[in-house]
Write a protein that holds these residues in place. Structure first.
Motif, PDB file in Angstrom:
ATOM      1  N   ARG A 165      13.451 -21.039  33.310  1.00  0.00           N
ATOM      2  CA  ARG A 165      14.744 -21.719  33.131  1.00  0.00           C
ATOM      3  C   ARG A 165      15.258 -22.035  34.532  1.00  0.00           C
ATOM      4  O   ARG A 165      15.443 -21.142  35.340  1.00  0.00           O
ATOM      5  N   LEU A 166      15.479 -23.319  34.801  1.00  0.00           N
ATOM      6  CA  LEU A 166      15.781 -23.762  36.163  1.00  0.00           C
ATOM      7  C   LEU A 166      17.049 -24.589  36.223  1.00  0.00           C
ATOM      8  O   LEU A 166      17.370 -25.310  35.284  1.00  0.00           O
ATOM      9  N   LYS A 167      17.731 -24.487  37.370  1.00  0.00           N
ATOM     10  CA  LYS A 167      18.884 -25.352  37.642  1.00  0.00           C
ATOM     11  C   LYS A 167      18.924 -25.584  39.145  1.00  0.00           C
ATOM     12  O   LYS A 167      18.194 -24.945  39.900  1.00  0.00           O
ATOM     13  N   GLY A 168      19.775 -26.511  39.579  1.00  0.00           N
ATOM     14  CA  GLY A 168      19.903 -26.787  41.001  1.00  0.00           C
ATOM     15  C   GLY A 168      18.643 -27.393  41.587  1.00  0.00           C
ATOM     16  O   GLY A 168      17.898 -28.112  40.904  1.00  0.00           O
ATOM     17  N   LEU A 169      18.392 -27.078  42.878  1.00  0.00           N
ATOM     18  CA  LEU A 169      17.230 -27.641  43.572  1.00  0.00           C
ATOM     19  C   LEU A 169      15.901 -27.350  42.865  1.00  0.00           C
ATOM     20  O   LEU A 169      15.064 -28.248  42.737  1.00  0.00           O
ATOM     21  N   PRO A 170      15.671 -26.111  42.371  1.00  0.00           N
ATOM     22  CA  PRO A 170      14.400 -25.879  41.660  1.00  0.00           C
ATOM     23  C   PRO A 170      14.206 -26.822  40.463  1.00  0.00           C
ATOM     24  O   PRO A 170      13.111 -27.346  40.266  1.00  0.00           O
TER      25      PRO A 170
END
Length: 184
Positions: free
Chosen positions: A142-147
């Motif tokens: 589960r990813l958010k932002g730059l990743p």
């Protein structure tokens, strides 16, 4: 070890192809390719190694960028809290995403694109990615932002999409409505 000469540039037909799935379990050759992608990204971020070998720094690399039209990506970066995201994945897939959008204020770059192409690249703010690691384990991230942005950029490469395809041609810096602006 991969060098800048191994990375194909914008205009090469492989960058516009849809890459094929990697058969599981992966062949020894596919394993070496995926390892080399991750090694490049790590080496490119090491100031001594990158200057010694003339490597452009990158946070992600996809197999099509080295003229291998197979679904493999490598990512090595830290998020805004300093957490390390270091992954080499076979057959990564976005299985869900937010409605909300995000973009990097500084824009995106690409190891296959030598020119600076300014503009906002609209991405999903949050995504869930499934893929298979070098060790053969299925992961769900589960990813958010730059990743999240980096994973979308690399997965786009597997589908023949370049980051600048997402930039508004008439107004490259037109604010993306309701999107999160991410500083890098």
């Amino acid at each position: 070890m991969l060098m800048m000469d191994d990375i194909i540039r914008d205009g090469h037909p492989t960058l516009r192809k849809t890459a094929v799935d990697v058969a599981m379990p992966p062949s020894e050759e596919d394993r070496k390719i995926l390892e080399s992608l991750l090694e490049y990204v790590k080496n490119s971020q090491n100031p001594e190694v990158s200057s010694q070998y003339g490597l452009r720094p990158g946070i992600g690399l996809a197999a099509p960028q080295i003229n291998v039209s197979k679904r493999m990506i490598a990512i090595h970066l830290h998020d805004d809290k300093g957490n390390l995201y270091s992954y080499a994945l076979y057959n990564p897939k976005i299985v869900s995403h937010s409605v909300e959008k995000a973009y990097l204020v500084s824009g995106e770059g690409c190891l296959s694109v030598d020119d600076d192409i300014p503009g906002y690249v609209g991405r999903f703010a949050r995504i869930t990615v499934k893929g298979i690691t070098l060790e053969g384990e299925e992961v769900k991230l589960r990813l958010k932002g730059l990743p999240a942005i980096c994973f979308q950029h690399e997965i786009d490469h597997l589908n023949g999409i370049m980051f600048y395809d997402h930039i508004n041609k008439q107004d490259p810096f037109k604010p993306i409505e309701g999107a999160i602006a991410i500083e890098r």
